[in-house]
Motif scaffolding. Structure first.
Motif, PDB file in Angstrom:
ATOM      1  N   PRO A  54      30.361  39.621  35.460  1.00 24.99           N
ATOM      2  CA  PRO A  54      31.587  39.144  34.812  1.00 24.99           C
ATOM      3  C   PRO A  54      32.717  38.963  35.825  1.00 24.99           C
ATOM      4  O   PRO A  54      32.875  39.779  36.744  1.00 24.99           O
ATOM      5  N   ALA A  55      33.485  37.929  35.653  1.00 27.39           N
ATOM      6  CA  ALA A  55      34.564  37.625  36.600  1.00 27.39           C
ATOM      7  C   ALA A  55      35.607  38.734  36.656  1.00 27.39           C
ATOM      8  O   ALA A  55      36.241  38.950  37.702  1.00 27.39           O
ATOM      9  N   ASN A  56      35.787  39.449  35.546  1.00 29.84           N
ATOM     10  CA  ASN A  56      36.809  40.496  35.512  1.00 29.84           C
ATOM     11  C   ASN A  56      36.257  41.888  35.814  1.00 29.84           C
ATOM     12  O   ASN A  56      36.931  42.895  35.585  1.00 29.84           O
ATOM     13  N   LEU A  57      35.025  41.968  36.303  1.00 30.80           N
ATOM     14  CA  LEU A  57      34.505  43.238  36.815  1.00 30.80           C
ATOM     15  C   LEU A  57      34.769  43.241  38.318  1.00 30.80           C
ATOM     16  O   LEU A  57      34.034  42.629  39.102  1.00 30.80           O
ATOM     17  N   THR A  58      35.809  43.909  38.723  1.00 32.31           N
ATOM     18  CA  THR A  58      36.230  43.843  40.124  1.00 32.31           C
ATOM     19  C   THR A  58      36.378  45.243  40.720  1.00 32.31           C
ATOM     20  O   THR A  58      36.775  46.193  40.046  1.00 32.31           O
ATOM     21  N   GLU A  60      37.997  48.172  42.971  1.00 28.81           N
ATOM     22  CA  GLU A  60      39.360  48.582  43.284  1.00 28.81           C
ATOM     23  C   GLU A  60      39.693  48.192  44.733  1.00 28.81           C
ATOM     24  O   GLU A  60      38.900  48.447  45.640  1.00 28.81           O
ATOM     25  N   TYR A 128      34.858  51.184  40.933  1.00 28.56           N
ATOM     26  CA  TYR A 128      35.231  50.282  39.846  1.00 28.56           C
ATOM     27  C   TYR A 128      35.919  51.108  38.762  1.00 28.56           C
ATOM     28  O   TYR A 128      35.334  52.068  38.249  1.00 28.56           O
ATOM     29  N   HIS A 147      36.114  44.063  27.333  1.00 31.11           N
ATOM     30  CA  HIS A 147      36.578  43.028  28.263  1.00 31.11           C
ATOM     31  C   HIS A 147      35.437  42.469  29.111  1.00 31.11           C
ATOM     32  O   HIS A 147      35.589  41.446  29.782  1.00 31.11           O
ATOM     33  N   LEU A 148      34.274  43.140  29.070  1.00 31.29           N
ATOM     34  CA  LEU A 148      33.113  42.674  29.829  1.00 31.29           C
ATOM     35  C   LEU A 148      32.026  42.099  28.917  1.00 31.29           C
ATOM     36  O   LEU A 148      30.963  41.696  29.386  1.00 31.29           O
TER      37      LEU A 148
END
Length: 393
Positions: A54-58, A60, A128, A147-148
């Motif tokens: 997922p693009a929003n799993l980033t 830290e 993460y 969100h994922l």
């Protein structure tokens, strides 16, 4: 002379026959390995295409970066609201002390104090911070990574999505351990012990049993229920005589981990489990969705041969491989009741005691020793265990 000649010819015929049979068996095994490799490759490609990161799993920004070409990596989920530096030291600190200097990837809740954050940085962790929406009561306490894009399920199942996503960041040559967090520590480098027995490409996935005869599926109420609730009485009957395999720690190649975690999450769909019903039906999931269900699914995949369709699986008995899972020695229902010292699982005096395998060698990875904080390691980890010295105060 004629009799001797007859015997020689007869023996040569038998030898030629055996050699031919061995060649046939070898050719069959080679064809089977090629078929497995193709099926695994196809599965991995489908996962990467349909279930990418997922693009929003980033990660830290303050944490260590991934090293995609690492020879080894460890994935773990430390998502507990009261996470403190001591827990970080126990897992990551003992791993670093044991000489493991490759990536340790860990998921935590966003809210953590500065001391815990500093400890993660000090241990060079890839971190993460993941939010989860949770509700319900045990054993029906469920969470989701809304969100994922995940549904609500027992939190132990959610980690398999993280493992699947993280594995896609590494090269096909990386060997990965996925591990519980709270009750795991290291005494030696986890990937070197008996490596020739389980090294790729001969083996792609390595799993670890609990103590026999104390932990057989049919004699363990929890494991029996997890399998029966998800696969029914007929499903339970197929595998119930097997020793429980712990789902808390598994080792595999990057591709095997992607395939394994995808097969685990696909079992959440009752149509996959029962081969019937509408694709998105929640029928039969009311019983199946239960804290601990991941271990039921894990044992089903191994013992029914579903994993073997895609990869070669090595099963270690308790106390024989790189991971020593001790929980089955504990409890009033244990068939064989002796202390860990009586079994020879703990040797040495505090504060230089260590956990050992059955062959008398130190266990590289120790799991579930926390069950014995009031008995064999009374006084606490740091007061008793040599692995904790200079790590956990």
């Amino acid at each position: 002379m004629n009799n001797i000649l007859f015997v020689v010819v007869f023996l040569m015929t038998i030898i030629e026959c055996c050699m031919g049979q061995n060649a046939s068996v070898g050719a069959w095994m080679e064809r089977k390995s090629i078929t497995k490799a193709k099926k695994l490759q196809s599965l991995v490609e489908r996962v990467e295409r349909e279930h990418g990161i997922p693009a929003n799993l980033t990660r830290e920004s303050w944490s260590a970066p991934h090293r995609p070409n690492s020879r080894f990596a460890i994935f773990t989920v430390g998502m507990q609201h009261n996470l403190r530096p001591r827990e970080v030291k126990m897992f990551l600190g003992t791993a670093r002390k044991a000489g493991f200097d490759d990536d340790i990837v860990v998921a935590v809740y966003p809210e953590m104090d500065q001391d815990t954050k500093n400890e993660l940085k000090l241990k060079n962790a890839v971190v993460y911070a993941v939010s989860a929406a949770c509700g319900g009561q045990s054993p029906k306490f469920f969470c989701s990574f809304t969100h994922l894009g995940t549904n609500s399920m027992p939190v132990a199942m959610l980690r398999f999505y993280l493992y699947q996503w993280w594995a896609q960041l590494y090269s096909s040559n990386t060997v990965i351990m996925v591990a519980d967090f709270r009750d795991v520590f290291f005494q030696m480098h986890p990937f070197y012990y008996k490596y020739p027995e389980w090294r790729p490409p001969a083996v792609q996935l390595t799993v670890f049993q609990e103590f026999h005869p104390n932990k057989v599926i049919s004699r363990c109420g929890h494991n029996r229920r997890w399998i029966r609730n998800c696969y029914g009485e007929e499903g339970l009957a197929k595998i119930e005589t097997n020793t429980v395999i712990c789902s808390g720690i598994t080792i595999g190649t990057r591709d095997a981990l992607i395939g394994y975690t995808n097969l685990m999450t696909r079992q959440l769909n009752p149509r996959v489990r029962y081969k019937s019903g509408p694709p998105d039906s929640d029928a039969n999931n009311e019983k199946c969705f239960f804290e601990g269900m991941d271990q039921g699914l894990h044992n089903w995949l191994v013992y029914t041969g579903l994993l073997d369709m895609y990869m070669n699986v090595k099963i270690y008995q308790q106390g024989e491989g790189p991971v020593n899972t001790l929980g089955a020695f504990f409890g009033k229902n244990a068939l064989l009741k002796r202390s860990l010292r009586d079994w020879g699982m703990i040797k040495g005096e505090a504060p230089q005691a260590y956990i050992y395998n059955w062959n008398g060698e130190k266990s590289p990875v120790v799991h579930q020793l926390d069950r014995f904080l009031e008995s064999d390691i009374k006084g606490g980890y740091a007061a008793v265990l040599g692995a904790m010295q200079g790590v956990v105060g």
